[in-house]
Design a protein around this motif. Structure first.
Motif, short mmCIF file in Angstrom:
data_model
loop_
_atom_site.label_atom_id
_atom_site.label_comp_id
_atom_site.label_asym_id
_atom_site.label_seq_id
_atom_site.Cartn_x
_atom_site.Cartn_y
_atom_site.Cartn_z
N LYS A 8 49.33 15.32 80.21
CA LYS A 8 48.75 16.05 81.52
C LYS A 8 47.69 16.90 80.99
CE LYS A 8 50.89 19.64 84.37
NZ LYS A 8 51.92 20.63 84.77
N ALA A 9 46.87 16.88 82.13
CA ALA A 9 45.49 17.50 82.07
C ALA A 9 45.70 19.07 82.32
CB ALA A 9 44.56 16.97 82.87
N TRP A 10 44.72 19.87 81.61
CA TRP A 10 44.76 21.26 81.82
C TRP A 10 44.37 21.55 83.37
CZ3 TRP A 10 42.38 25.59 78.84
CH2 TRP A 10 43.17 25.85 77.39
N ASN A 11 45.00 22.66 83.80
CA ASN A 11 44.61 22.95 85.27
C ASN A 11 43.20 23.95 85.30
OD1 ASN A 11 44.17 24.03 87.91
ND2 ASN A 11 46.32 24.45 88.04
N TRP A 12 42.19 23.40 85.32
CA TRP A 12 41.08 24.46 84.83
C TRP A 12 40.76 25.54 85.87
CZ3 TRP A 12 39.11 24.87 80.32
CH2 TRP A 12 39.23 23.78 79.38
N ILE A 19 35.07 32.02 78.03
CA ILE A 19 35.14 31.19 76.45
C ILE A 19 34.94 30.14 76.55
CG2 ILE A 19 37.58 31.14 76.20
CD1 ILE A 19 37.27 32.00 73.31
N TRP A 20 35.44 29.37 77.53
CA TRP A 20 35.78 27.86 77.90
C TRP A 20 34.39 27.17 78.10
CZ3 TRP A 20 39.68 26.90 75.03
CH2 TRP A 20 40.74 27.70 75.31
N LEU A 21 33.25 28.10 78.26
CA LEU A 21 32.03 27.72 78.59
C LEU A 21 30.92 27.98 77.28
CD1 LEU A 21 31.64 28.47 82.31
CD2 LEU A 21 32.19 26.27 81.36
N GLN A 22 31.52 28.41 76.33
CA GLN A 22 30.81 29.00 75.19
C GLN A 22 31.20 28.12 73.86
OE1 GLN A 22 31.96 33.13 74.82
NE2 GLN A 22 30.87 33.52 76.82
N PRO A 23 30.37 27.67 73.24
CA PRO A 23 30.83 26.82 71.88
C PRO A 23 31.35 27.68 71.11
CG PRO A 23 28.12 26.63 72.33
CD PRO A 23 28.72 27.75 73.31
N LEU A 49 35.60 21.38 79.58
CA LEU A 49 34.48 21.69 80.72
C LEU A 49 33.04 21.09 80.01
CD1 LEU A 49 35.49 25.07 82.34
CD2 LEU A 49 35.89 22.74 83.05
N GLY A 50 33.39 20.85 78.61
CA GLY A 50 32.16 20.28 77.89
C GLY A 50 31.24 21.36 77.05
N GLN A 71 38.64 17.08 86.60
CA GLN A 71 37.93 18.46 87.20
C GLN A 71 37.14 18.68 85.83
OE1 GLN A 71 40.45 21.41 87.31
NE2 GLN A 71 39.04 22.82 88.38
N GLY A 72 37.43 18.47 84.55
CA GLY A 72 36.63 18.93 83.53
C GLY A 72 35.58 18.02 83.30
N THR A 73 35.76 16.63 83.55
CA THR A 73 34.47 15.83 83.24
C THR A 73 33.56 15.74 84.29
OG1 THR A 73 35.94 13.91 84.23
CG2 THR A 73 35.80 14.15 81.83
N ALA A 74 34.06 16.06 85.53
CA ALA A 74 33.00 16.24 86.54
C ALA A 74 32.28 17.48 86.34
CB ALA A 74 33.82 16.33 88.04
N TYR A 75 32.92 18.50 85.90
CA TYR A 75 32.22 19.76 85.57
C TYR A 75 31.13 19.33 84.44
CZ TYR A 75 31.03 24.60 84.71
OH TYR A 75 30.47 25.85 84.71
N LEU A 76 31.49 18.61 83.56
CA LEU A 76 30.48 18.24 82.30
C LEU A 76 29.26 17.54 82.97
CD1 LEU A 76 29.40 18.23 79.62
CD2 LEU A 76 31.19 16.45 79.15
N LYS A 77 29.48 16.45 83.68
CA LYS A 77 28.67 15.71 84.40
C LYS A 77 27.46 16.35 85.06
CE LYS A 77 31.22 11.44 84.76
NZ LYS A 77 31.90 10.52 85.81
#
Length: 223
Positions: A8-12, A19-23, A49-50, A71-77
């Motif tokens: 099951k994927a995360w619900n972003w 923090i999920w946008l910071q390395p 999210l990448g 949702q996550g991969t689309a955000y990263l693209k």
């Protein structure tokens, strides 16, 4: 025998912490090590999210990234396009990776491989061994059995190592696999383990916590 849990994927939409946008802090050190070792092809394993895909690509690595979340991969693209970075992005399950054998010099798997159960973890490690070159390195984290969410939270158990989180949030319904040190040594018997750290994030978000993880560096010894 417990039936293997459905991935099951995360619900972003519920992951509101920036923090999920910071390395992660560990990624800075690992990236520097890999640069010094002339690592080229890196897989961001369960990219979310990448945040790590973008960071590694900015440093000049050839980055592939996958996640179960559309949702996550689309955000990263969109993020990679904005940064003018070339990243190979795929939607995939950890148990069946869409990559050829021996594709990667290194794999970065940060807080993701634990999202399975006892049967799933062995399939995932089998896939890691398949796509990683012999001598290639994986840096990963695993949830510790000593943490509160395994010992005290009362989440329903799928097997001796796995619970399913039920709290409202991005991980609701997602299985989590927990390990001891001996579990790690057994699971990674085909790897040369360089280092294992056992950490406790004991205070964050303004309160005392007990969130323990293992941080593991290992190189594939054989196929």
């Amino acid at each position: 025998m417990v039936k293997m849990s459905v991935s099951k994927a995360w619900n972003w939409n519920k992951a509101l912490n920036p923090i999920w946008l910071q390395p992660s802090e560990e990624s800075y050190f690992i990236a520097q090590q890999w640069k010094e070792r002339h690592v080229k092809n890196v897989l961001d394993f369960g990219c979310g999210l990448g945040r790590h895909s973008i960071y590694f690509a900015q440093l000049g690595f050839h980055v592939s990234a996958f996640d179960l979340s559309e949702q996550g991969t689309a955000y990263l693209k969109a993020w990679a396009k904005k940064e003018n970075l070339s990243i190979d992005i795929a939607i995939a399950n950890m148990t069946a990776l869409p990559y050829k054998d021996d594709s990667f010099d290194a794999i970065f798997a940060y807080h993701v491989i634990s999202h399975t159960d006892s049967e799933g973890i062995r399939k995932i490690i089998g896939e890691v061994s398949r796509v990683l070159k012999v001598g290639g390195e994986i840096y990963l984290t695993l949830c510790s059995k000593e943490t509160w969410s395994f010992q005290d939270a009362g989440y329903p158990k799928l097997d001796d190592n796995t619970v399913v989180k039920t709290d409202d949030g991005p991980e609701q319904g997602v299985p989590h696999f927990y390990v001891s040190l001996n579990d790690i040594l057994d699971l990674f018997a085909d790897f040369d383990i360089g280092r294992i750290r056992h950490t406790d994030d004991c205070y964050f978000s303004g309160k005392i916590q007990n969130s323990k993880h293992y941080f593991i560096s290992a190189k594939l010894r054989t196929k």
